[in-house]
Design a protein around this motif. Structure first.
Motif, short mmCIF file in Angstrom:
data_model
loop_
_atom_site.label_atom_id
_atom_site.label_comp_id
_atom_site.label_asym_id
_atom_site.label_seq_id
_atom_site.Cartn_x
_atom_site.Cartn_y
_atom_site.Cartn_z
N ASP A 87 0.75 -1.46 -0.27
CA ASP A 87 -0.15 -0.44 0.23
C ASP A 87 1.26 1.16 0.20
N LYS A 88 1.87 0.99 0.77
CA LYS A 88 3.44 2.31 0.91
C LYS A 88 3.64 2.53 -0.16
N ILE A 89 3.89 1.31 -1.12
CA ILE A 89 5.32 1.92 -2.63
C ILE A 89 3.64 2.33 -3.23
N GLN A 90 2.34 1.87 -3.57
CA GLN A 90 1.57 2.12 -4.65
C GLN A 90 0.83 3.84 -4.21
N ALA A 91 1.31 4.09 -3.06
CA ALA A 91 0.84 5.35 -2.40
C ALA A 91 2.79 6.60 -3.06
N PHE A 92 2.92 6.14 -2.64
CA PHE A 92 4.43 6.90 -3.65
C PHE A 92 4.65 7.25 -4.95
N THR A 93 4.38 5.75 -5.32
CA THR A 93 4.19 5.81 -6.63
C THR A 93 3.38 6.51 -7.66
N LEU A 94 2.50 6.90 -6.79
CA LEU A 94 1.18 7.88 -7.52
C LEU A 94 2.00 9.00 -7.40
#
Length: 227
Positions: A87-94
């Protein structure tokens, strides 16, 4: 500084809003769902957005993706119960600037907001804004003549108005722009409200005898200038 809190939990939103207003003297607006959050963040009047991921109407991930696709660089601090690494990786990627999981300590939230804003150049590290011999203390909510030490306290609205002017020194800010920034995205404040508070500020600047004045550009707006 104006903060947009995109959070559907009314209890948490009210609590965080009170903390940020009382402890940091920030202006805080609450958006209870993703669509209202996206619309408000797109207005361009906010210095930072605090974004939950699990929101009604559209999710926080969609809000973040749309903002970045729009070219909107507003700093975004994700505040979510989702604690998995994915979830954290996705948020930073976005395009998130930081990620804080619930539950959290309010002091950590405030420190993370300040860190993001320092990186973005939105606030001074020592919590002082200045122009000429005028200083605005962001913690004590007063203005000061740096040369003489003369100080005067500002009301809440005066403080936010002076903060905005000092954050944009020697730039003409449109009246509509100032009203949106200081009174809020959907405010019904009119020009006479702005004129009243500008008059209050001019008197206080005169009282502490600084070399800075609020200048008006007829039909356009106002600027803070060193005389």
């Amino acid at each position: 500084m104006r903060v947009l809190l995109i959070e559907d939990s009314q209890e948490l939103a009210v609590t965080l809003s009170s903390i940020l207003q009382e402890e940091m003297h920030y202006m805080v607006d609450i958006a209870p769902d993703g669509q209202k959050g996206y619309d408000a963040a797109s207005s361009g009047i906010y210095d930072i957005a605090i974004l939950d991921l699990m929101l009604p109407k559209i999710s926080g991930e969609v809000v973040l993706r749309r903002l970045r696709q729009d070219g909107n660089g507003i700093p975004v601090l994700v505040l979510s119960a989702k604690s998995e690494l994915e979830d954290k990786i996705q948020a930073f990627t976005l395009g998130a600037d930081d990620y804080l999981t619930k539950p959290f300590e309010p002091q950590e939230l405030m420190m993370r907001i300040m860190a993001i804003c320092r990186r973005k150049g939105a606030i001074m590290a020592d919590r002082i804004l200045s122009l000429g011999n005028l200083e605005l203390d962001l913690d004590k909510c007063h203005i000061r003549n740096r040369d003489s030490g003369k100080t005067v306290k500002l009301s809440k609205k005066e403080f936010h108005l002076m903060e905005y002017l000092l954050s944009n020194p020697e730039q003409v800010l449109r009246r509509e722009q100032i009203i949106q920034k200081v009174w809020g995205y959907d405010s019904e404040a009119e020009y006479n409200n702005l004129e009243v508070y500008l008059s209050f500020l001019r008197k206080k600047l005169s009282f502490i005898d600084v070399s800075v004045k609020i200048q008006s550009t007829r039909g356009v707006g106002y600027s803070l200038e060193v005389c």
